[in-house]
Design a protein around this motif. Structure first.
Motif, short mmCIF file in Angstrom:
data_model
loop_
_atom_site.label_atom_id
_atom_site.label_comp_id
_atom_site.label_asym_id
_atom_site.label_seq_id
_atom_site.Cartn_x
_atom_site.Cartn_y
_atom_site.Cartn_z
N ARG A 51 29.00 39.03 49.46
CA ARG A 51 30.01 38.90 48.41
C ARG A 51 31.01 40.05 48.54
O ARG A 51 30.63 41.21 48.56
CB ARG A 51 29.34 38.95 47.03
CG ARG A 51 30.30 38.80 45.88
CD ARG A 51 29.61 39.04 44.56
NE ARG A 51 30.53 38.96 43.44
CZ ARG A 51 30.29 39.46 42.23
NH1 ARG A 51 29.14 40.08 41.99
NH2 ARG A 51 31.17 39.35 41.27
N HIS A 52 32.28 39.72 48.61
CA HIS A 52 33.32 40.72 48.81
C HIS A 52 34.06 40.98 47.49
O HIS A 52 34.71 40.09 46.95
CB HIS A 52 34.31 40.26 49.88
CG HIS A 52 33.66 40.07 51.23
ND1 HIS A 52 33.45 41.12 52.11
CD2 HIS A 52 33.14 38.96 51.84
CE1 HIS A 52 32.85 40.67 53.20
NE2 HIS A 52 32.65 39.35 53.06
N LEU A 53 33.92 42.19 46.98
CA LEU A 53 34.56 42.56 45.73
C LEU A 53 35.95 43.13 46.00
O LEU A 53 36.18 43.76 47.04
CB LEU A 53 33.72 43.62 44.99
CG LEU A 53 32.31 43.20 44.58
CD1 LEU A 53 31.64 44.36 43.84
CD2 LEU A 53 32.34 41.96 43.72
N PRO A 54 36.87 42.96 45.08
CA PRO A 54 38.20 43.56 45.25
C PRO A 54 38.13 45.06 45.01
O PRO A 54 37.26 45.55 44.28
CB PRO A 54 39.03 42.86 44.17
CG PRO A 54 38.03 42.53 43.10
CD PRO A 54 36.76 42.18 43.82
N VAL A 55 39.05 45.77 45.60
CA VAL A 55 39.12 47.21 45.35
C VAL A 55 39.67 47.47 43.95
O VAL A 55 39.29 48.44 43.29
CB VAL A 55 40.02 47.89 46.42
CG1 VAL A 55 40.18 49.39 46.12
CG2 VAL A 55 39.42 47.68 47.81
N HIS A 56 40.53 46.57 43.49
CA HIS A 56 41.11 46.71 42.16
C HIS A 56 41.38 45.33 41.58
O HIS A 56 41.82 44.42 42.30
CB HIS A 56 42.42 47.51 42.22
CG HIS A 56 43.19 47.48 40.94
ND1 HIS A 56 44.26 46.61 40.72
CD2 HIS A 56 43.06 48.21 39.80
CE1 HIS A 56 44.74 46.81 39.50
NE2 HIS A 56 44.03 47.77 38.92
N MET A 57 41.10 45.18 40.28
CA MET A 57 41.42 43.94 39.58
C MET A 57 42.07 44.29 38.26
O MET A 57 41.53 45.07 37.46
CB MET A 57 40.16 43.09 39.32
CG MET A 57 40.46 41.78 38.56
SD MET A 57 38.98 40.78 38.20
CE MET A 57 38.59 40.20 39.84
N ALA A 58 43.26 43.73 38.03
CA ALA A 58 43.98 44.00 36.78
C ALA A 58 43.23 43.41 35.60
O ALA A 58 42.48 42.44 35.73
CB ALA A 58 45.39 43.43 36.87
N GLY A 59 43.46 44.00 34.44
CA GLY A 59 42.80 43.52 33.23
C GLY A 59 43.23 42.11 32.88
O GLY A 59 44.36 41.70 33.16
N GLY A 60 42.34 41.35 32.25
CA GLY A 60 42.64 39.98 31.86
C GLY A 60 41.36 39.21 31.59
O GLY A 60 40.25 39.75 31.74
N PRO A 61 41.49 37.96 31.19
CA PRO A 61 40.32 37.15 30.82
C PRO A 61 39.29 36.99 31.93
O PRO A 61 38.11 36.82 31.66
CB PRO A 61 40.92 35.80 30.44
CG PRO A 61 42.33 36.11 30.05
CD PRO A 61 42.76 37.24 30.93
N GLU A 62 39.72 37.03 33.21
CA GLU A 62 38.79 36.88 34.33
C GLU A 62 38.19 38.19 34.79
O GLU A 62 37.31 38.21 35.66
CB GLU A 62 39.50 36.19 35.52
CG GLU A 62 40.09 34.82 35.19
CD GLU A 62 39.03 33.85 34.70
OE1 GLU A 62 37.90 33.91 35.24
OE2 GLU A 62 39.32 33.05 33.79
N ASN A 63 38.63 39.29 34.21
CA ASN A 63 38.13 40.60 34.60
C ASN A 63 36.71 40.81 34.07
O ASN A 63 36.45 40.55 32.90
CB ASN A 63 39.07 41.68 34.05
CG ASN A 63 38.80 43.05 34.64
OD1 ASN A 63 37.69 43.56 34.56
ND2 ASN A 63 39.82 43.66 35.21
N PRO A 64 35.77 41.30 34.89
CA PRO A 64 34.39 41.51 34.43
C PRO A 64 34.26 42.51 33.28
O PRO A 64 33.24 42.48 32.58
CB PRO A 64 33.68 42.04 35.69
CG PRO A 64 34.50 41.53 36.83
CD PRO A 64 35.92 41.56 36.34
N LEU A 65 35.25 43.38 33.07
CA LEU A 65 35.16 44.35 31.98
C LEU A 65 35.62 43.76 30.65
O LEU A 65 35.48 44.42 29.61
CB LEU A 65 36.00 45.60 32.30
CG LEU A 65 35.55 46.40 33.54
CD1 LEU A 65 36.38 47.68 33.66
CD2 LEU A 65 34.07 46.73 33.49
N GLY A 66 36.17 42.57 30.66
CA GLY A 66 36.50 41.90 29.42
C GLY A 66 37.66 42.52 28.66
O GLY A 66 38.56 43.15 29.23
N ALA A 67 37.61 42.37 27.33
CA ALA A 67 38.75 42.71 26.47
C ALA A 67 38.86 44.19 26.12
O ALA A 67 39.96 44.68 25.86
CB ALA A 67 38.67 41.89 25.18
#
Length: 265
Positions: free
Chosen positions: A196-212
């Motif tokens: 499984r390849h994770l991104p180095v960075h993911m912008a905040g949003g509904p699909e982000n694992p860190l949530g709201a």
């Protein structure tokens, strides 16, 4: 005198032979057919006409309904329905099979619901911590926000999976709304080994694992944060972070500030 009768009889027989008589000749002019109104009334009523009104058979014309946005404007062929075994005049209620397939394709799969025990609720608290303190029980997957009067607000949480458990005391050092996610290098390497390849960075949003929302704990990489997988609440599934439903972490976010004491047991 007998001779006169004989002549008269002979003349009558000759006349009958010249012009044969048939039974229907007595009705050469047939009487008009008369039907009682009492017999026709039930049929007239069934046709929805008032007695005495002239019935005229009108040609049947299929009218196309006016287009209405947002509704199924398919014209129903009633003859086709009759052929398929449905009563004539019955409206079709099921969409075409190809339309059903398209609809199913855009529907997201239904995820399982969490146990209601993990929904927010007020419970009794008799521990030693002061009001405003956050206490996280990783064995039962509950987060308590201690309140005054021997009570606490309890939330269900997801905690560290086997091998990622931890305990300790920290303070909230940062608060972020819809935080960005930057997976640690060791997490990226660990997941890559699993394919499984994770991104180095993911912008905040509904699909982000860190949530709201996210509450950062001390100088660690651990956080109390939301999730895009709310059905995992109540389970040991994370890499050490404390995850909550988005609506729950938003509620907690408004109740605590930077400097709040957090105890993980």
């Amino acid at each position: 005198m007998n001779k006169s009768f004989a002549l008269a009889g002979a003349a009558l027989i000759a006349a009958l032979a010249a012009s044969p008589v048939h039974a229907q000749d007595r009705y050469a002019q047939r009487p008009p057919l008369v039907v009682s109104p009492d017999l026709t009334a039930p049929w007239v009523l069934q046709l929805g006409q008032a007695p005495g009104r002239q019935l005229a058979r009108q040609p049947r014309v299929a009218q196309r309904p006016a287009y209405q946005p947002g509704r199924d404007n398919t014209v129903v062929d009633h003859n086709a329905l009759r052929v398929m075994g449905q009563p004539r005049g019955r409206q079709a209620t099921q969409p075409a099979p190809d339309r059903q397939i398209r609809t199913a394709a855009i529907q997201r799969p239904v995820q399982p619901q969490i146990n209601p025990i993990y929904l927010p609720q007020t419970v009794a608290y008799d521990g030693p911590e002061k009001p405003g303190t956050i206490v996280i029980d990783t064995t039962k997957n509950f987060l308590y926000l201690v309140e005054a009067g021997g009570q606490a607000r309890r939330y269900g949480v997801g905690t560290g999976k086997p091998g990622f458990e931890w305990s300790g005391t920290h303070k909230v050092t940062q608060k972020r709304e819809w935080p960005d996610w930057r997976p640690p290098a060791e997490m990226i390497a660990r997941e890559k080994a699993k394919g499984r390849h994770l991104p180095v960075h993911m912008a905040g949003g509904p699909e982000n694992p860190l949530g709201a929302r996210a509450l950062y704990l001390g100088s660690t990489l651990y956080r109390i944060h939301g999730t895009n997988q709310p059905w995992t609440i109540g389970q040991a599934v994370s890499s050490g972070c404390i995850r909550m439903r988005n609506e729950d972490v938003m509620d907690l976010y408004e109740r605590v500030g930077v400097g709040t004491r957090v105890i993980v047991i």
